[in-house]
Design an enzyme around this catalytic site. Structure first.
Site, short mmCIF file in Angstrom:
data_model
loop_
_atom_site.label_atom_id
_atom_site.label_comp_id
_atom_site.label_asym_id
_atom_site.label_seq_id
_atom_site.Cartn_x
_atom_site.Cartn_y
_atom_site.Cartn_z
N GLU A 496 0.97 -1.32 0.12
CA GLU A 496 -0.06 -0.09 -0.03
C GLU A 496 0.95 1.33 0.00
OE1 GLU A 496 -2.76 -0.37 3.21
OE2 GLU A 496 -3.80 -1.97 2.36
N GLU A 589 -4.63 -8.89 1.15
CA GLU A 589 -5.16 -8.62 2.17
C GLU A 589 -6.52 -8.43 2.05
OE1 GLU A 589 -4.03 -5.16 4.64
OE2 GLU A 589 -1.84 -5.54 4.18
C1 GAL Z 1 -3.91 -2.60 5.82
C2 GAL Z 1 -2.43 -2.54 5.76
C3 GAL Z 1 -2.47 -3.53 7.02
C4 GAL Z 1 -3.15 -3.19 8.23
C5 GAL Z 1 -4.71 -3.17 7.97
C6 GAL Z 1 -5.51 -3.22 8.72
O1 GAL Z 1 -4.58 -1.29 4.79
O2 GAL Z 1 -1.79 -2.83 4.83
O3 GAL Z 1 -0.64 -3.17 7.42
O4 GAL Z 1 -2.88 -1.74 8.67
O5 GAL Z 1 -4.85 -2.14 6.84
O6 GAL Z 1 -5.77 -1.75 9.45
#
Ligand code: GAL
Length: 898
Positions: A496, A589
């Site tokens: 990200e 994710e």
């Molecule tokens: C994503 C990020 C993770 C974690 C997750 C939950 O955007 O890549 O590192 O922060 O959100 O908040």
């Protein structure tokens, strides 16, 4: 003091090889300055002022531009940068060490300095994990970084054992990870260092050692505040080694094994060995390599299964060379993920000889497997499609902090395996080397990731500060270290990153990283996880795969998310698939669902996924989030919604839940807490209800059923109290006190069975699940009596008495019938007798500010955890007693074996 490895297994060679690898775990002295203001001026570089200390920025906030700093302050950076030279391709870009020897007159680096009043510590060491926690709104370290004192400047000192007989050898200091901005002095001279806290790196200390003399090592670490979105830990938190070699030796991470052809009948194994002639004489050497099969414990078995033709090379003084050769193995035992495959491994033993004298001997573990990435059908391992059932994992080990411990990491992986996970995404930085040993041995597929930020920043003092100087050496070092691990299937160069927002200039940075990765390892694809970049933007085109965070399911794209501020997208799998028809898409994710184990809040949303809000899934007073497992961050989705959207897009290769385990820091949505709510498993290692939702979906052949919530609701008699069931069956009937509440069937894209209109009456809830019409599994939950006793159960009854192995003891608060009493928070006391010690306690409550080192801790919803280890070298029975007022105490014996 030190433990010796290496120089073992030399039976085959007449003369002992000179390579020794010595673990520097003991004898360390440690001192941390009370505050950054008190620290010495031996800084790596000046840093920008931090104006905004808030650490509760939403995870999907847009990263911002670096702040330039001008200053005349003297800094040590010019002496540190040359450490990177072996990892900078263009000779013109390598760094020259300036003259001078900064810090040489500073007391802590002197051999004669008296450090007897410094703390004695064992490495791996996390200086912050024992706290104290910093509670409150204006804490120096807020919830984001876990409210623990990880920032600060500290020194470690140790004496190295370098006997006179080491004269003429090459001596290296190998650091698996130091958090962070490490700078190293030996005998008063600055040797070098490495800023990125997650990197593994080597210093050649040969010019500074005095064989037979006193060799004083001093390491300065400087962990910036506001440098991370989670708990980074602090200190020498991974292993530190001393490596001694002949001047003519195999280079650092000097072997590369690939398996270009793999079938059941035979495999072609390709080996490249790089040899450094660091001596002042020419050398003519022969390298011979034999391959052996390893057993499940990683021990060599039997005779060599293959031998490479001996390779000869003449090296002039100071020259290095890479030798390449290949061999065929008949009927190879392939490496692959369980349950359908077995993670078989091999070791290549390379011996370097000159005139019949063994100069070096080097072992490379590897696996034989074939990977294929298909845009329509996903990931193939040895020809079999393997759907990624993955979990994201941060590097901390809960109550143990970041100090790496093999057993603690193994336990995390074992529980993820039990849930049905077959893949891990390393979020968002290089792991401890031993973690990949575990994933190799256990057969997980790993997306290995290096950066959370590039040039643009997420927190004021994060990696962006050193990106310009260090992105190349860090990336090359990362790949060279990890490239022989069969579990690693992909290199993710970023998560990200802010460069998603900067079009062509961001894509140019991405391309540079992609190219470095391909130069180092052309065999694996690259990725960069995208939560913002869209198909028409330049960045997604750069990488070999499409790695999507949250965008695949759609962001804020379900009825309950309407009206929320922030980015909103439809599910983007189809658009990415259309734009990149040849690239594998996977969900790097997904979910970012939140819950606290055993906390149920009412009313319960009728949707399958809803954003957590105060009073709707979340309770700002208690800081807890409902365990009905329907709530997520505003940009996330429940597991149910994720499963559905993956099922609707079958070309997607699977994905990784955020997150497998809870971790320290990032306590979205309640930043007054100290650890996350994201985990499917809580910080202590107790299963949340969600564990069973994943298990029901990922292990469809395992007969199981799970009911939620618990059934102790004296204040809700007659009130609607929804009952949900997770089962690998397709249908189930629910009974309350023997009376049927109806038989329900899972609909299309539905993953739980819900009885949302149940009116609470104490007693027993029972579910009978069916699969294809046949009885499949049952489960029940009963209203319990009052807490009466404690029960304790260790994960393993016997541990090794090596001071490293651990017993994880679950303590339950039970009623007279032995049922775990939910909603109990009894204060408990832990006492250890015999040859062991209590390392830490935890209960999985994200709001708790009790130090993990405390021997007193309240149970959280009926459960508590004690972590016990044996004293090194002391076998015997360790007795752990747990007591609490008004409860029958429990005593558990753990056998420590030498
Ligand atoms: C994503 C990020 C993770 C974690 C997750 C939950 O955007 O890549 O590192 O922060 O959100 O908040």
């Amino acid at each position: 003091m030190a433990s010796r490895e290496g120089s073992s297994g030399l039976a085959e060679s007449p003369q002992a090889s000179v390579r020794e690898r010595i673990l520097l775990d003991q004898g360390w002295r440690f001192m941390k300055y009370a505050s950054e203001k008190d620290a010495d001026a031996l800084i790596y570089d000046v840093r920008p002022e931090v104006g905004n200390h808030r650490d509760d920025r939403p995870a999907d906030a847009k990263p911002t531009e670096a702040v330039a700093v001008e200053s005349d302050t003297p800094v040590l950076k010019p002496w540190i940068l040359p450490t990177a030279n072996d990892f900078i391709k263009d000779p013109a870009k390598r760094f020259q060490r300036p003259s001078g020897d900064p810090g040489s007159d500073f007391p802590f680096v002197q051999t004669g300095f008296d450090d007897s009043d410094w703390e004695t510590v064992r490495v791996p060491h996390d200086w912050a994990i024992e706290g104290p926690f910093m509670a409150g709104e204006n804490a120096a370290v807020g919830g984001g970084m876990g409210r623990l004192p990880s920032p600060g400047v500290a020194w470690y000192r140790n004496k190295l054992d370098i006997p006179a007989s080491d004269a003429g050898k090459f001596i290296f200091l190998d650091i698996d990870g130091a958090m962070s901005y490490a700078m190293v002095w030996l005998n008063g001279h600055l040797v070098g260092g490495w800023p990125y806290g997650y990197a593994s790196w080597r210093l050649d200390i040969t010019p500074f050692v005095v064989p037979g003399g006193e060799n004083q090592l001093a390491i300065r670490l400087d962990n910036p505040p506001d440098s991370s979105r989670w708990y980074p830990g602090g200190g020498l938190y991974r292993n530190v080694w001393l490596t001694k070699t002949h001047p003519v030796h195999i280079g650092q991470w000097g072997t590369r094994v690939t398996t270009p052809q793999v079938s059941e009948a035979f495999a072609r194994v390709h080996l490249a060995v790089s040899i450094d002639n660091d001596s002042d004489k020419d050398a003519a050497v022969t390298a011979t390599t034999k391959l052996y099969a390893l057993d499940t414990e990683g021990r060599k078995t039997g005779e060599a299964v293959a031998r490479f033709e001996p390779l000869q090379v003449a090296l002039t003084a100071g020259e290095s060379a890479e030798l390449e050769s290949a061999v065929t193995i008949e009927k190879p035992r392939l490496w692959g993920p369980p349950p359908t495959q077995t993670p078989h491994r091999y070791v290549a033993v390379t011996t370097l000889e000159q005139n019949g004298q063994t100069l070096d001997r080097y072992e490379t573990r590897f696996g034989i497997r074939e990977l294929r990435f298909d845009a329509e059908q996903g990931v193939f391992v040895n020809g079999e499609p393997i759907y990624l059932q993955g979990a994201n994992q941060h590097h901390d080990l809960g109550a143990l902090g970041t100090a790496f411990n093999v057993r603690a990491a193994e336990r995390q992986l074992e529980m993820l395996r039990e849930m049905g996970a077959n893949a891990i995404r390393i979020a968002h930085n290089p792991p401890a080397p031993e973690l990949l040993e575990l994933t190799d041995r256990m057969g997980f597929l790993v997306v290995n990731e290096i950066y959370d930020a590039w040039e643009r920043k997420k927190t004021p003092l994060d990696f962006h500060l050193i990106f310009p100087d260090w992105h190349e050496p860090d990336l090359r070092a990362f790949i060279r270290r990890d490239r022989n691990h069969p579990s690693v299937i992909m290199w993710s160069v970023g998560n990200e990153v802010g460069e998603q927002y900067t079009d062509e200039s961001g894509a140019a940075v991405a391309l540079r990283l992609h190219e470095i990765a391909k130069q180092e390892d052309p065999t694996r694809p690259t990725a960069a996880a995208m939560n913002y970049a869209k198909p028409h933007m330049p960045l997604p085109g750069v990488m070999d795969t499409i790695s999507l965070n949250y965008q695949g399911e759609g962001i804020r794209d379900a009825p309950a998310y309407a009206g929320l501020p922030g980015i909103r997208t439809a599910p983007l799998y189809p658009e990415f698939h259309k734009t990149f028809p040849d690239k594998l898409i996977f969900s790097s994710e997904n979910a970012a669902a939140v819950s606290s184990r055993g906390e149920y809040l009412f009313p319960v949303t009728g949707e399958i996924s809803a954003p957590v809000k105060d009073g709707d899934g979340g309770d700002p007073q208690s800081g807890q989030v409902s365990a009905y497992e329907l709530y997520s961050t505003p940009f996330g989705s429940s597991a149910d919604k994720v499963f559905g959207s993956l099922a609707k897009h079958p070309y997607v290769g699977g994905g990784f839940v955020w997150s497998g385990w809870d971790y320290l820091g990032e306590p979205t949505p309640y930043y007054s807490s100290r650890s996350s709510y994201f985990g499917v498993i809580d910080l202590a290692g107790f299963k949340k209800d969600r564990f069973y939702l994943y298990q029901s979906h990922w292990r469809p052949d395992l007969p199981m059923a799970h009911i939620l919530p618990h059934w102790n609701w004296p204040e809700r008699v007659g009130e609607v109290t929804p009952v949900h069931v997770f089962t690998s069956g397709d249908e189930a009937e629910l009974f309350l006190n023997g009376e049927s509440l109806g038989r329900r069937k899972k609909g299309e894209y539905k993953y739980r069975l819900r009885w949302d209109d149940v009116k609470y009456q104490p007693g027993e809830l029972k579910v009978v699940a069916y699969k294809k019409g046949e009885r499949w599994a049952t489960a029940s939950v009963r209203t319990t009596g009052a807490p009466a006793a404690l029960e304790a159960e260790a994960d393993r009854p016997v541990i090794r008495a090596d001071g490293l192995d651990l017993a994880f003891v679950t303590v339950k608060v039970v009623d007279e019938d032995g049922l775990v009493v939910p909603r109990t928070h009894n204060d408990l006391t832990f006492t250890v007798e015999g040859p062991g010690e209590l390392v830490a306690t935890d209960n999985g409550d994200p709001t708790s500010m009790v130090s993990f080192a405390s021997a007193e801790r309240a149970a959280f919803n009926g459960l508590c955890l004690a972590i016990v280890r044996a004293k090194p070298g002391q076998a015997g029975e360790i007795k752990l007693t747990v007591s609490g007022e008004g409860l029958r105490e429990t005593v558990i014996d753990i056998a420590a074996e030498g």
